[in-house]
Design a protein around this motif. Structure first.
Motif: not given
Length: 207
Positions: A16, A19-20, A12-13
């Motif tokens: 992530h 999303a950030a 999920g890197i």
């Protein structure tokens, strides 16, 4: 062309990062200040831009620092820089050269030496399918083998040291102190015994 590895997706890197990034107006990159770090900067930028984020360079900054200390971190924050595309491209070129050289020499070594290697390492023969070469991995393997040989050839040697535990009164309280011999460790047993006798006779240990 670079692709996202399956393990990166599974962990999920990429998701992530996206999303950030969606919650942020600016992208401030704090990667190692070397070519590899610069290359990772552009990998992060690529992931974000493929998601439609930070399309304008004015929203992207790069921190330059040489130590994880308060002064360096503050200086990097106060003087943001821009990522260096040339350094990143240099890494891409080196990686491609490493891959091509590694593949070519792996094929050559496997073709020329695999049969002999199976005879030499009979226990591994069923699992031995190729002889791999890499511009980085091969020198690293040499250093590992060299260090292993040094460990195997190491001959323990007896050394001598002295330590005295004394009881003293400090501020009205009795305290135990551990005193080490100034020379530390010595190889000469006679020297150590002589110092030991001097301690027993109350003449000090020298040094």
């Amino acid at each position: 062309k670079k692709v996202v590895e399956s393990t990166t997706v599974e962990q999920g890197i990429e998701a992530h990062l996206i999303a950030a990034a969606r919650k942020s107006r600016y992208l401030f990159l704090w990667l190692d200040c070397d070519r590899e770090g610069e290359n990772i900067c552009y990998e992060v930028i690529k992931v974000c831009r493929e998601a439609g984020l930070f399309l304008d360079d004015k929203f992207i900054s790069r921190a330059r620092f040489s130590a994880l200390t308060e002064s360096h971190i503050k200086a990097a924050w106060q003087r943001p820089d821009k990522p260096d595309a040339k350094q990143s491209l240099a890494v891409d070129a080196r990686q491609e050269i490493d891959l091509k050289v590694g593949v070519s020499f792996t094929r050559l070594l496997t073709h020329q030496l695999l049969a002999g290697a199976k005879l030499r390492f009979a226990k591994c023969a069923p699992r031995l399918r190729l002889l791999s070469y890499g511009p980085c991995q091969t020198p690293t393997l040499y250093f590992c083998v060299q260090r292993h040989r040094e460990i195997l050839s190491f001959v323990p040697r007896k050394f001598y040291s002295l330590c005295a535990i004394v009881s003293v009164i400090i501020n009205g309280e009795r305290t135990r102190l551990e005193l080490d011999w100034a020379p530390g460790r010595v190889w000469d047993e006679a020297e150590a015994r002589k110092a030991h006798q001097r301690c027993l006779q109350g003449r000090g240990c020298g040094g």
